[in-house]
Design a protein around this motif. Structure first.
Motif, short mmCIF file in Angstrom:
data_model
loop_
_atom_site.label_atom_id
_atom_site.label_comp_id
_atom_site.label_asym_id
_atom_site.label_seq_id
_atom_site.Cartn_x
_atom_site.Cartn_y
_atom_site.Cartn_z
N VAL A 64 -11.73 3.93 -1.14
CA VAL A 64 -11.06 2.84 -1.86
C VAL A 64 -11.96 1.62 -1.86
N ALA A 117 -13.26 2.72 3.35
CA ALA A 117 -12.85 1.49 2.67
C ALA A 117 -14.00 0.52 2.44
N ASP A 141 -11.59 -2.36 -2.73
CA ASP A 141 -10.64 -3.42 -3.07
C ASP A 141 -11.41 -4.65 -3.55
N TYR A 151 -8.59 6.04 4.90
CA TYR A 151 -9.47 6.02 3.73
C TYR A 151 -10.81 5.39 4.13
N PHE A 167 -5.43 0.35 4.04
CA PHE A 167 -6.05 1.61 3.61
C PHE A 167 -6.92 2.18 4.74
N ILE A 220 0.84 -1.21 0.00
CA ILE A 220 0.00 0.00 0.00
C ILE A 220 0.88 1.26 0.00
N GLU A 277 0.41 4.19 -2.70
CA GLU A 277 0.36 5.63 -2.39
C GLU A 277 1.42 6.39 -3.20
#
Ligand SMILES: C[S@@+](CC[C@H](N)C(=O)[O-])C[C@H]1O[C@@H](n2cnc3c(N)ncnc32)[C@H](O)[C@@H]1O
Length: 250
Positions: free
Chosen positions: A41, A62, A43, A60, A55, A24, A28
């Motif tokens: 985000v 998520a 995933d 974030y 994240f 990660i 970034e």
């Protein structure tokens, strides 16, 4: 037994050596390189949460999506234990939609190699394009074609006091399909629980993936040898792709 059912409760043990925070960090760096500052985000094929939890730790908003209810159950438990909030959904990445646009969509660590038909990769890309914010990024990796079948055909046995796994791999060089029949014995108290499942992956060449991205409405910003900003080459094991919606699709 379906993929990632019996394997779900030992998956994290098997990937214990992988530096997911490092993955990660690299993502970034990519975001910085393309001046992208997402707040949300998603995933895809998030499994037990290894590629989305970092994240959430970094602030974030998520979301995680995976086909295996057993993998998602592990992810939910880990997320609760850390006091984080991630919205997980059991869903096939070939047919999903989001209720709000997301700034970054990711799919890591073989997730897309599990999609073994080109037309299904196209479906994933179309779903991603529909849920991505206009200036968002889609970042994913794929095992290289040459790497996916690099393991020798035939049985490999991992034997530990509480766990035995037998891997029987077959690589079909013509269609690029690699499959592994897994038989596992996992200690549960005095007894061992046996599970059997078959996994199948396919390697894809960058030119094919770039074509599919373009057809789905993306421009490819980069294809990198994993964890670098170098172009992919013959010996690259894992390719990282960075894509953005084309202007016409924003
Ligand atoms: C190798 S694991 C990667 C999990 C996680 N990203 C990680 O790095 O630990 C691959 C994951 O892909 C998921 N998967 C495979 N095909 C899928 C599909 N069609 N839709 C959603 N998830 C899928 C599996 O359930 C599994 O959790």
């Amino acid at each position: 037994m379906g993929q990632y059912r019996g394997l779900a409760d030992i998956y994290d043990y098997l990937v214990a050596g992988v530096d997911f925070e490092g993955w990660i960090d690299y993502v970034e760096d990519i975001l910085k390189r393309f001046s992208c500052k997402p707040c949300t985000v998603l995933d895809l094929a998030c499994g037990t949460g290894n590629t989305i939890i970092p994240f959430a730790r970094r602030g974030y908003k998520a979301y995680g999506l995976d086909l295996s209810a057993e993998m998602i159950e592990q992810a939910r438990t880990k997320t609760r234990q850390e006091g984080l909030h991630i919205e997980f959904t059991v869903k096939d990445i070939r047919e999903f939609a989001m209720s709000e646009p997301v700034g970054l969509v990711t799919c890591f660590h073989d997730g897309l190699n599990y999609i073994i038909r080109e037309e299904d990769i196209a479906k994933v890309f179309c779903c991603v394009c529909s849920c991505l914010a206009p200036d968002g990024l889609f970042i994913f990796d794929l095992n290289a074609v040459s790497w996916i079948g690099a393991t020798a055909d035939g049985p490999v046995v991992i034997e530990e006091p509480d766990l035995t796994i037998i891997y029987e791999t077959v690589h079909n060089r013509e269609d690029g399909l690699w499959s592994v029949a897994l038989t596992g014995f996992v200690r549960e108290g005095e007894l061992f629980r046996r599970f059997k499942e078959t996994h199948c992956e396919r390697g894809y060449a960058p030119e094919l993936i770039k074509g599919l991205l373009s057809a789905a409405g993306f421009e490819t910003l980069g294809v990198y040898d994993a964890f670098t900003f170098n172009d992919v080459h013959q010996r690259s094991r894992r390719h990282f792709y960075v894509a953005r919606k084309s202007y016409e699709c924003r």
